[in-house]
Design an enzyme around this catalytic site. Structure first.
Site, PDB file in Angstrom:
ATOM      1  N   CYS A  51       0.835  -1.191   0.000  1.00 48.18           N
ATOM      2  CA  CYS A  51       0.000   0.000   0.000  1.00 48.18           C
ATOM      3  C   CYS A  51       0.871   1.242   0.000  1.00 48.18           C
ATOM      4  CB  CYS A  51      -0.909  -0.009   1.225  1.00 48.18           C
ATOM      5  SG  CYS A  51      -1.891   1.486   1.389  1.00 48.18           S
ATOM      6  N   GLY A  62     -14.800  -2.940 -25.368  1.00 46.80           N
ATOM      7  CA  GLY A  62     -16.031  -2.259 -25.780  1.00 46.80           C
ATOM      8  C   GLY A  62     -16.552  -1.230 -24.809  1.00 46.80           C
ATOM      9  N   ARG A  63     -15.765  -0.873 -23.747  1.00 53.61           N
ATOM     10  CA  ARG A  63     -16.271   0.115 -22.805  1.00 53.61           C
ATOM     11  C   ARG A  63     -15.126   0.792 -22.053  1.00 53.61           C
ATOM     12  NH1 ARG A  63     -19.024  -2.150 -17.389  1.00 53.61           N
ATOM     13  NH2 ARG A  63     -18.732   0.061 -16.939  1.00 53.61           N
TER      14      ARG A  63
END
Length: 276
Positions: free
Chosen positions: A120, A261-262
Site C-alpha cells: 500500500c 467495448g467500454r
C-alpha cells in the site's frame, strides 16, 4: 520513433510449485502440483537508515526501488540514486539504496514505520497531513485514442504470464501513443507492480503514453502515477471518490472500467478522442 522490446516479468522465476488437492463438482478430489506466486519481505534502507518493509515478488527490484523512491517523493530523478546493493537472505531481501545528500535530508523529515503487507502506498503514515503529497498539476501533452484500448487490453492479457500461472498477480503496463504495449510488470501487490513500471518508465525515459493497471483506481495509485508524470491512467476496475478528486485536482485523465467495448472517464476527458 524509438522502439523497445516488450519488458515483462519472468513468470516462472516469481512462482514455485507446491502439491495441492483439487475439489471439483462431480469429480473425486485429486492431488496435483500447482504454481504458487512468490511473496517475499523486501526491506528498503536509504543511506544506511532502515525505511520500510514491503511484501512483493522478488524480481525487478531495481525498477521497484527507483519507482518506490520516486512515488514516495524521496528522489526527483532516477539519477538521484547513486548506488544500490541487493542482498538475499533466508528470510527476505535487503535493498540498500544510496541517494544524493539533498534527498537524504528529506528522509530526516519523514518519520515512517511501515509494514506494507500488499505494498500500500500510504499505510504507516503517522499524520493525515502526510497522506496527500503536494504535487504540481500535470501538463496537457498527451492524448489517448480510445480505438487503441481493445488492442492494449489484449496485449496486456497476453503478457500477464505470472497471473496466468498463479491467478494471484496484478499488472501495470505502459502503452505508447500508437497503442503498443512497451512494458508490463506483475506483482502480488498492485502498488508494487506500478512502482516497478514507474521505475522502468524513468530508466527508459518513456513519455507520451498511458499507464494501464489491472486493479481499481485508488487514491494511492493516482498519486503514484502523478508523481511519475503520468497524464493518463487507465484502470480495468472502478475508481474511488478520493482518487477521482485527486485526478481532477492534478489534471490527470482517469478512466475506469476499461474493458473490451467500454470505458468510463472520471476526470479530464479532454485528452481522450476516438471511438471504442
Amino acid at each position: 520513433m524509438t522502439t523497445f522490446d516488450v519488458q515483462s516479468t519472468d513468470a516462472v522465476s516469481d512462482a514455485c510449485q507446491r502439491p495441492i488437492i483439487r475439489y471439483r463438482k462431480g469429480e473425486s478430489d485429486f492431488r496435483e502440483m500447482d504454481f504458487i506466486i512468490e511473496e517475499t519481505p523486501v526491506a528498503l534502507a536509504f543511506n544506511g537508515v532502515a525505511y520500510t518493509v514491503m511484501m512483493c515478488t522478488p524480481h525487478d527490484l531495481e525498477q521497484f526501488a527507483i519507482g518506490f523512491s520516486l512515488s514516495e517523493g524521496i528522489i526527483d530523478h532516477h539519477r538521484d540514486i547513486h548506488d544500490m546493493v541487493i542482498t538475499h537472505h533466508d528470510n527476505g531481501i535487503n535493498l540498500d539504496i544510496t541517494v544524493a545528500n539533498r534527498c537524504a535530508e528529506r528522509l530526516k523529515q519523514k518519520r515512517r514505520s511501515l509494514a506494507g503487507l500488499t505494498g500500500c502506498g500510504i499505510c504507516g503514515e503517522e499524520k493525515l497531513e502526510t497522506v496527500c503529497r503536494m504535487l504540481m498539476p500535470l501538463p496537457m501533452t498527451v492524448e489517448f485514442d480510445l480505438s487503441h484500448l481493445e488492442q492494449a487490453l489484449q496485449q496486456l492479457l497476453e503478457h500477464q504470464a505470472l497471473n496466468q500461472l498463479t491467478g494471484a498477480a496484478h499488472a501495470a503496463a505502459y502503452i505508447d501513443a500508437n497503442g503498443q504495449l512497451l512494458a508490463t510488470f506483475e506483482d502480488v501487490g498492485r502498488h508494487i507492480a506500478l512502482d516497478k513500471l514507474i521505475g522502468y518508465i524513468h530508466q527508459q525515459r518513456l513519455s507520451g503514453g498511458a499507464v494501464l493497471v489491472t486493479s481499481r483506481a485508488s487514491f494511492e495509485m493516482v498519486q503514484k502515477a502523478a508523481s511519475a508524470g503520468v497524464e493518463v491512467l487507465l484502470a480495468v476496475s472502478s475508481a474511488t471518490k478520493m482518487a477521482v478528486d485527486l485526478a481532477d485536482r492534478l489534471n490527470m485523465t482517469l478512466l475506469g472500467h476499461c474493458r473490451r467495448g467500454r470505458a468510463d472517464a472520471y476526470a479530464h476527458p479532454e485528452r481522450v478522442f476516438g471511438m471504442i
